[in-house]
Design a protein around this motif. Structure first.
Motif, mmCIF file in Angstrom:
data_model
loop_
_atom_site.group_PDB
_atom_site.id
_atom_site.type_symbol
_atom_site.label_atom_id
_atom_site.label_comp_id
_atom_site.label_asym_id
_atom_site.label_seq_id
_atom_site.Cartn_x
_atom_site.Cartn_y
_atom_site.Cartn_z
ATOM 1 N N GLU A 88 56.328 -9.210 14.471
ATOM 2 C CA GLU A 88 55.679 -10.027 15.494
ATOM 3 C C GLU A 88 55.228 -9.155 16.659
ATOM 4 O OE1 GLU A 88 56.794 -13.724 18.448
ATOM 5 O OE2 GLU A 88 58.213 -13.139 16.891
ATOM 6 N N VAL A 125 52.861 -10.580 19.247
ATOM 7 C CA VAL A 125 52.625 -11.442 20.403
ATOM 8 C C VAL A 125 53.018 -12.863 20.038
ATOM 9 C CG1 VAL A 125 50.815 -12.408 21.904
ATOM 10 C CG2 VAL A 125 50.720 -10.015 21.244
ATOM 11 N N ARG A 126 53.555 -13.579 21.019
ATOM 12 C CA ARG A 126 53.879 -15.002 20.867
ATOM 13 C C ARG A 126 53.257 -15.717 22.061
ATOM 14 N NH1 ARG A 126 60.054 -16.581 20.083
ATOM 15 N NH2 ARG A 126 59.697 -15.187 18.323
ATOM 16 N N ARG A 153 52.208 -17.021 16.676
ATOM 17 C CA ARG A 153 52.754 -15.661 16.601
ATOM 18 C C ARG A 153 51.758 -14.781 15.861
ATOM 19 N NH1 ARG A 153 57.638 -15.838 13.391
ATOM 20 N NH2 ARG A 153 56.674 -17.634 12.416
ATOM 21 N N TRP A 159 51.734 -8.624 27.000
ATOM 22 C CA TRP A 159 51.950 -9.734 26.079
ATOM 23 C C TRP A 159 52.767 -9.321 24.845
ATOM 24 C CZ3 TRP A 159 50.939 -14.533 27.504
ATOM 25 C CH2 TRP A 159 50.054 -14.727 28.555
ATOM 26 N N ARG A 167 55.637 -8.362 22.314
ATOM 27 C CA ARG A 167 57.054 -8.685 22.156
ATOM 28 C C ARG A 167 57.850 -7.373 22.084
ATOM 29 N NH1 ARG A 167 58.937 -13.586 22.906
ATOM 30 N NH2 ARG A 167 60.472 -13.282 21.291
#
Length: 73
Positions: A3, A5-6, A47, A70, A72
């Motif tokens: 992942e 970016v969320r 995501r 941004w 994660r």
């Protein structure tokens, strides 16, 4: 897949997708439909996922585009 970016921000996710596509980095946006359905309460964010072997490259791409905040951890 890892992942990157969320977010519930459709414009942000679209911009990230365009950057990844232009750099030929395979990616997938998960929970897009659920985010649209529940987006008004921000309960289920989208995501942005990339293959593990392309993570470093994708992170650098987003950092260079001033989108590093941004990312994660």
């Amino acid at each position: 897949m890892v992942e990157l970016v969320r977010s519930n921000d459709v414009a942000l996710v679209g911009m990230i997708e365009a950057l990844l596509q232009d750099a030929d980095i395979p990616h997938q946006v998960t929970d897009r439909n659920m985010s649209a359905i529940e987006g008004s309460v921000m309960a289920i964010p989208m995501r942005v996922m990339v293959p593990e072997e392309r993570e470093v490259e994708a992170r650098q791409l987003l950092t260079d585009a001033d989108l590093g905040t941004w990312l994660r951890p």
